[in-house]
Structure formats: C-alpha cells, structure tokens
Design a protein around this motif. Structure first.
Motif, PDB file in Angstrom:
ATOM      1  N   ALA A 184       5.277 -35.148  -9.015  1.00 31.97           N
ATOM      2  CA  ALA A 184       4.220 -34.384  -9.663  1.00 31.97           C
ATOM      3  C   ALA A 184       4.818 -33.120 -10.260  1.00 31.97           C
ATOM      4  O   ALA A 184       5.866 -32.636  -9.827  1.00 31.97           O
ATOM      5  CB  ALA A 184       3.125 -34.033  -8.662  1.00 31.97           C
ATOM      6  N   ASP A 185       4.143 -32.601 -11.259  1.00 35.99           N
ATOM      7  CA  ASP A 185       4.571 -31.365 -11.909  1.00 35.99           C
ATOM      8  C   ASP A 185       3.995 -30.190 -11.128  1.00 35.99           C
ATOM      9  O   ASP A 185       2.780 -29.998 -11.097  1.00 35.99           O
ATOM     10  CB  ASP A 185       4.067 -31.353 -13.356  1.00 35.99           C
ATOM     11  CG  ASP A 185       4.530 -30.126 -14.137  1.00 35.99           C
ATOM     12  OD1 ASP A 185       5.152 -29.231 -13.543  1.00 35.99           O
ATOM     13  OD2 ASP A 185       4.276 -30.069 -15.356  1.00 35.99           O
ATOM     14  N   HIS A 186       4.859 -29.408 -10.492  1.00 36.01           N
ATOM     15  CA  HIS A 186       4.406 -28.246  -9.745  1.00 36.01           C
ATOM     16  C   HIS A 186       5.178 -26.992 -10.142  1.00 36.01           C
ATOM     17  O   HIS A 186       5.486 -26.141  -9.298  1.00 36.01           O
ATOM     18  CB  HIS A 186       4.526 -28.485  -8.231  1.00 36.01           C
ATOM     19  CG  HIS A 186       3.492 -29.418  -7.691  1.00 36.01           C
ATOM     20  ND1 HIS A 186       2.148 -29.208  -7.844  1.00 36.01           N
ATOM     21  CD2 HIS A 186       3.604 -30.582  -7.015  1.00 36.01           C
ATOM     22  CE1 HIS A 186       1.467 -30.191  -7.272  1.00 36.01           C
ATOM     23  NE2 HIS A 186       2.331 -31.042  -6.770  1.00 36.01           N
ATOM     24  N   ARG A 187       5.491 -26.879 -11.419  1.00 33.54           N
ATOM     25  CA  ARG A 187       6.147 -25.660 -11.883  1.00 33.54           C
ATOM     26  C   ARG A 187       5.255 -24.441 -11.657  1.00 33.54           C
ATOM     27  O   ARG A 187       4.034 -24.514 -11.750  1.00 33.54           O
ATOM     28  CB  ARG A 187       6.481 -25.788 -13.375  1.00 33.54           C
ATOM     29  CG  ARG A 187       7.669 -26.671 -13.674  1.00 33.54           C
ATOM     30  CD  ARG A 187       7.807 -26.940 -15.159  1.00 33.54           C
ATOM     31  NE  ARG A 187       6.727 -27.793 -15.661  1.00 33.54           N
ATOM     32  CZ  ARG A 187       6.606 -28.176 -16.923  1.00 33.54           C
ATOM     33  NH1 ARG A 187       7.478 -27.746 -17.821  1.00 33.54           N
ATOM     34  NH2 ARG A 187       5.626 -28.968 -17.304  1.00 33.54           N
ATOM     35  N   SER A 188       5.886 -23.326 -11.389  1.00 34.51           N
ATOM     36  CA  SER A 188       5.119 -22.119 -11.058  1.00 34.51           C
ATOM     37  C   SER A 188       4.399 -21.531 -12.268  1.00 34.51           C
ATOM     38  O   SER A 188       3.544 -20.663 -12.103  1.00 34.51           O
ATOM     39  CB  SER A 188       6.039 -21.062 -10.448  1.00 34.51           C
ATOM     40  OG  SER A 188       7.022 -20.670 -11.381  1.00 34.51           O
ATOM     41  N   TRP A 189       4.727 -21.992 -13.472  1.00 33.24           N
ATOM     42  CA  TRP A 189       4.057 -21.522 -14.681  1.00 33.24           C
ATOM     43  C   TRP A 189       2.964 -22.485 -15.147  1.00 33.24           C
ATOM     44  O   TRP A 189       2.450 -22.347 -16.259  1.00 33.24           O
ATOM     45  CB  TRP A 189       5.061 -21.365 -15.822  1.00 33.24           C
ATOM     46  CG  TRP A 189       6.121 -20.345 -15.635  1.00 33.24           C
ATOM     47  CD1 TRP A 189       7.435 -20.566 -15.373  1.00 33.24           C
ATOM     48  CD2 TRP A 189       5.982 -18.923 -15.736  1.00 33.24           C
ATOM     49  NE1 TRP A 189       8.127 -19.377 -15.288  1.00 33.24           N
ATOM     50  CE2 TRP A 189       7.259 -18.348 -15.513  1.00 33.24           C
ATOM     51  CE3 TRP A 189       4.903 -18.072 -15.988  1.00 33.24           C
ATOM     52  CZ2 TRP A 189       7.491 -16.977 -15.537  1.00 33.24           C
ATOM     53  CZ3 TRP A 189       5.126 -16.700 -16.014  1.00 33.24           C
ATOM     54  CH2 TRP A 189       6.411 -16.165 -15.785  1.00 33.24           C
ATOM     55  N   LEU A 190       2.596 -23.462 -14.328  1.00 32.71           N
ATOM     56  CA  LEU A 190       1.827 -24.593 -14.817  1.00 32.71           C
ATOM     57  C   LEU A 190       0.447 -24.236 -15.337  1.00 32.71           C
ATOM     58  O   LEU A 190      -0.005 -24.762 -16.339  1.00 32.71           O
ATOM     59  CB  LEU A 190       1.717 -25.647 -13.707  1.00 32.71           C
ATOM     60  CG  LEU A 190       0.993 -26.941 -14.063  1.00 32.71           C
ATOM     61  CD1 LEU A 190       1.683 -27.654 -15.212  1.00 32.71           C
ATOM     62  CD2 LEU A 190       0.913 -27.854 -12.853  1.00 32.71           C
ATOM     63  N   SER A 191      -0.290 -23.375 -14.659  1.00 29.90           N
ATOM     64  CA  SER A 191      -1.701 -23.157 -14.997  1.00 29.90           C
ATOM     65  C   SER A 191      -1.907 -21.821 -15.692  1.00 29.90           C
ATOM     66  O   SER A 191      -0.976 -21.047 -15.917  1.00 29.90           O
ATOM     67  CB  SER A 191      -2.540 -23.212 -13.720  1.00 29.90           C
ATOM     68  OG  SER A 191      -2.213 -22.117 -12.891  1.00 29.90           O
ATOM     69  N   ASP A 192      -3.179 -21.562 -16.039  1.00 30.60           N
ATOM     70  CA  ASP A 192      -3.617 -20.232 -16.492  1.00 30.60           C
ATOM     71  C   ASP A 192      -2.730 -19.623 -17.567  1.00 30.60           C
ATOM     72  O   ASP A 192      -2.003 -18.652 -17.347  1.00 30.60           O
ATOM     73  CB  ASP A 192      -3.718 -19.272 -15.303  1.00 30.60           C
ATOM     74  CG  ASP A 192      -4.826 -19.662 -14.340  1.00 30.60           C
ATOM     75  OD1 ASP A 192      -5.703 -20.429 -14.751  1.00 30.60           O
ATOM     76  OD2 ASP A 192      -4.809 -19.210 -13.187  1.00 30.60           O
ATOM     77  N   ALA A 193      -2.806 -20.209 -18.766  1.00 28.89           N
ATOM     78  CA  ALA A 193      -2.108 -19.698 -19.949  1.00 28.89           C
ATOM     79  C   ALA A 193      -0.595 -19.790 -19.844  1.00 28.89           C
ATOM     80  O   ALA A 193       0.131 -19.015 -20.474  1.00 28.89           O
ATOM     81  CB  ALA A 193      -2.536 -18.275 -20.281  1.00 28.89           C
ATOM     82  N   GLY A 194      -0.107 -20.726 -19.060  1.00 25.91           N
ATOM     83  CA  GLY A 194       1.333 -20.978 -19.031  1.00 25.91           C
ATOM     84  C   GLY A 194       2.147 -19.761 -18.683  1.00 25.91           C
ATOM     85  O   GLY A 194       1.863 -19.042 -17.716  1.00 25.91           O
ATOM     86  N   LEU A 195       3.177 -19.505 -19.479  1.00 26.27           N
ATOM     87  CA  LEU A 195       4.120 -18.426 -19.171  1.00 26.27           C
ATOM     88  C   LEU A 195       3.538 -17.033 -19.382  1.00 26.27           C
ATOM     89  O   LEU A 195       4.177 -16.041 -19.025  1.00 26.27           O
ATOM     90  CB  LEU A 195       5.404 -18.589 -19.980  1.00 26.27           C
ATOM     91  CG  LEU A 195       5.335 -18.484 -21.508  1.00 26.27           C
ATOM     92  CD1 LEU A 195       5.404 -17.042 -22.003  1.00 26.27           C
ATOM     93  CD2 LEU A 195       6.470 -19.277 -22.134  1.00 26.27           C
ATOM     94  N   PHE A 196       2.351 -16.936 -19.945  1.00 27.30           N
ATOM     95  CA  PHE A 196       1.797 -15.619 -20.250  1.00 27.30           C
ATOM     96  C   PHE A 196       1.043 -15.010 -19.063  1.00 27.30           C
ATOM     97  O   PHE A 196       1.040 -13.800 -18.886  1.00 27.30           O
ATOM     98  CB  PHE A 196       0.875 -15.710 -21.469  1.00 27.30           C
ATOM     99  CG  PHE A 196       1.568 -16.192 -22.701  1.00 27.30           C
ATOM    100  CD1 PHE A 196       2.322 -15.324 -23.467  1.00 27.30           C
ATOM    101  CD2 PHE A 196       1.507 -17.524 -23.077  1.00 27.30           C
ATOM    102  CE1 PHE A 196       2.997 -15.765 -24.597  1.00 27.30           C
ATOM    103  CE2 PHE A 196       2.164 -17.983 -24.205  1.00 27.30           C
ATOM    104  CZ  PHE A 196       2.924 -17.103 -24.963  1.00 27.30           C
ATOM    105  N   GLY A 197       0.390 -15.837 -18.271  1.00 28.55           N
ATOM    106  CA  GLY A 197      -0.401 -15.325 -17.162  1.00 28.55           C
ATOM    107  C   GLY A 197       0.457 -14.932 -15.979  1.00 28.55           C
ATOM    108  O   GLY A 197       1.358 -15.665 -15.574  1.00 28.55           O
ATOM    109  N   GLY A 198       0.147 -13.774 -15.386  1.00 29.38           N
ATOM    110  CA  GLY A 198       0.936 -13.273 -14.270  1.00 29.38           C
ATOM    111  C   GLY A 198       0.310 -13.475 -12.914  1.00 29.38           C
ATOM    112  O   GLY A 198       0.942 -13.201 -11.905  1.00 29.38           O
ATOM    113  N   GLY A 199      -0.942 -13.943 -12.861  1.00 25.70           N
ATOM    114  CA  GLY A 199      -1.600 -14.114 -11.572  1.00 25.70           C
ATOM    115  C   GLY A 199      -2.224 -12.827 -11.081  1.00 25.70           C
ATOM    116  O   GLY A 199      -2.041 -11.749 -11.653  1.00 25.70           O
ATOM    117  N   GLY A 200      -2.977 -12.936  -9.993  1.00 24.49           N
ATOM    118  CA  GLY A 200      -3.586 -11.740  -9.412  1.00 24.49           C
ATOM    119  C   GLY A 200      -4.588 -11.079 -10.339  1.00 24.49           C
ATOM    120  O   GLY A 200      -5.317 -11.723 -11.069  1.00 24.49           O
TER     121      GLY A 200
END
Length: 342
Positions: free
Chosen positions: A235-251
């Motif tokens: 499965a694809d579980h890259r840490s950039w996978l969701s929420d606008a890809g590489l742009f979203g920082g989380g939190g």
C-alpha cells in the motif's frame, strides 16, 4: 553470349529457427544489463534530487539560522505550510515562493486555500524518485471557500517521495505520547514547534555531527505488510500522501493541534524496506482520520536499501541490512553514541 544459370540457396527452416534462437539468447543476455544501466541512471538521478534538497535546507539555514520546522501553530484553524514549502525559494522555485501567501490560508486545502493557483499547478521533478512505481499526484475535493476564488471542484497535488527525519522512535527526550496519534519524537532534524517543544533545530543542536545524522530519506516505494493469511500486501503510505500533497504541513490552530499530526516527516521505528506484521502494527503506519501516521518506515524502489541525505548535505545509500540500533543512532542527532561502519 554464354548463359549463366544463377541459383541462390535460401535458408532452411531449421537454419531460420537457429538464427531466431540465437537472437533470443542475445536479447535475454542483454536485457538485464540494460535494466541495470537504467536503474543505475535512475538511482543517480535520485541521489541528485536528495543532494539538491540537502543544499536547499542548508541555504535555508544560512538565511534563517535554523532548519525549516515541520509543523507549527497558526492563528486560526488553517493548516500550516510544510517544510518543503519553506524551502521552495532554495529549490529553483523562486517565482512560486514569491507568490505564496501565508496569511489566513489553509495549506492542506481543507478550507480556504489562497494559494490554489500555485498548489494545484506546481510540479517539481526534483522531489520524485524516477524509480517510484506509485502515483505522483494526490486527488482531493476542493473546499467551497476555495471554489469561490475560482478553483475547480477537485484538484491534484504533487506527492513528494522524500521525507524529513524527526528522529528515532522513543530514543531520547523530548518525546511525547499523543494517544491514538502515536508517539512524537523531537530528536531529529525536522522538529515541530508546539506545546511540547518550543525550540527550532540548528547546526548547534546536532551534537553527534552532521555527517553522522540522517536528514532526509526516501519513501519511494510501496509499504509491504502481511495480511491475515500471511500473504504480502502493499500500500502507498508516504508521509506526503494526503491533504494537498507536499504543500500541507499538518496540525494547525493551537499548539496542541500543531502536534496532533505531522506530515512530511517520519521517525525510525522500523528497518529500511521492512515487511510489517500487519498494516498498523507495530509501526504506526497507515492513515488515521485520513492523515498519515508518524512512524511510516523508509522504503525505496532501489534494490537493497534506500538513499538518504545526511545533515552535512552529502548523500548516502544505506543498506536495508544495516544494524537496526545503528540506524536508530543515525536518526537521533543527540544520542552521543559512536558509530562504526555502516
């Protein structure tokens, strides 16, 4: 005039089959060599990509006096920019960096994204491993607030294949248990500024030496795990996978929300290219509330290991057979242990 009777001898069927067989053997011998040459070229390109990221975080440090923070609180509930957004200006993306606004905008695109014309259109080949078999883009619905600015109803955002190191799992302080969202570690190069940690990371914090500390690594292949039948799944579980890809920082929001989930970074909790005994156990991978968990292992499409950028900017290929405690020590910037060869 003398008459010459010219007779031409054609190939027999047996001779033709022999020739075809010889050609087939030659192709079979050459194909692995061609594939190896292509993989060597792709691995070199991947190494160059990581080298450029190493230079980018160094130039960022020269400008701001620290490495880019991974996550931080925001005045509203908008999600903050990722560390990769912070270094765009040092990745030959000055035009995009100069147009980005950080004022009242959601970099995860969950709500108002004032930067949608950039985040939905910017694509950088330099953050994608050429050997990666997974999709380069993440598709998600666009908020109504952003649509009111002229954005489409759905959009694609680039997923980066290179992830920052936030440390070694539960190795040394500061660490913080965050319930269902797992343990957060702050002993790596990319740290969050939140209610647990109030300090950024700079060269002076790298007590173990910049050549002995991992900074950025590959997540450029499928995460593999055993299902209930003992069969290997992926499965694809890259840490950039969701929420606008590489742009979203989380939190986002309060300091406690800034540590609620982290994007674009991971800890060393498992070995390189590990096959896990289940999708979530015991490494905290997979998605929680549609957000990537914080301990997804580093996996690579390059055979035998993965490429990493060290904190001094150099790039090394680290074997998947490395002693695990050594890998943990490489991820922790301040454990004080002496490293041997790896």
């Amino acid at each position: 005039m003398p008459h010459f009777n010219r007779r031409f001898k054609a190939f027999t069927l047996v001779e033709l089959l022999v020739v075809i067989a010889i050609i087939g053997v030659l192709i079979a011998l050459l194909l692995p060599a061609v594939q190896q040459a292509r993989e060597a070229a792709r691995r070199m390109q991947c190494s160059n990509n990581l080298k450029q990221l190493g230079l980018a975080i160094h130039n960022y440090h020269d400008t701001h006096g620290c490495f880019p923070i991974s996550h931080y609180p925001t005045p509203t509930n908008r999600k903050p920019a990722s560390w990769m957004v912070r270094v765009l200006a040092f990745m030959d993306q000055g035009a995009a960096a100069g147009q980005i606004t950080y004022d009242d905008t959601d970099f995860a695109a969950d709500s108002l994204d004032r930067n949608w014309q950039i985040t939905q259109n910017l694509y950088m080949e330099s953050v994608r491993c050429p050997s990666n078999p997974m999709d380069a883009m993440h598709t998600q619905a666009v908020s109504s607030e952003t649509q009111n600015l002229g954005a489409p109803a759905t959009a694609e955002y680039q997923i980066a294949d290179y992830t920052g190191l936030s440390g070694a799992y539960n190795a040394s302080s500061p660490t913080f248990w965050n319930g269902y969202r797992g343990r957060k570690d702050y002993n790596g190069i990319f740290v969050a500024v939140d209610d647990v940690n109030g300090d950024t990371c700079s060269f002076r914090h790298v007590a173990d030496g910049t050549s002995n500390t991992l900074a950025i690594g590959e997540q450029s292949n499928y995460f593999r795990y055993l299902d209930s039948n003992g069969e290997i799944q992926q499965a694809d579980h890259r840490s950039w996978l969701s929420d606008a890809g590489l742009f979203g920082g989380g939190g986002g929001g309060s300091k406690s929300e800034a540590r609620s989930y982290w994007k674009g970074v991971s800890t060393i909790r498992a070995g390189i290219n590990v096959v896990a005994p289940g999708v979530n156990n015991p490494f905290g991978v997979g998605l929680m509330y549609n957000r990537p968990r914080h301990n997804t292992p580093f996996v690579s499409a390059h055979p035998g290991g993965a490429m990493f950028t060290m904190t001094d900017g150099s790039v090394r290929f680290v074997s998947e057979h490395i002693v695990f405690n050594t890998l943990m020590d490489l991820a922790n910037r301040q454990d004080g242990r002496v490293l041997g060869e790896y």
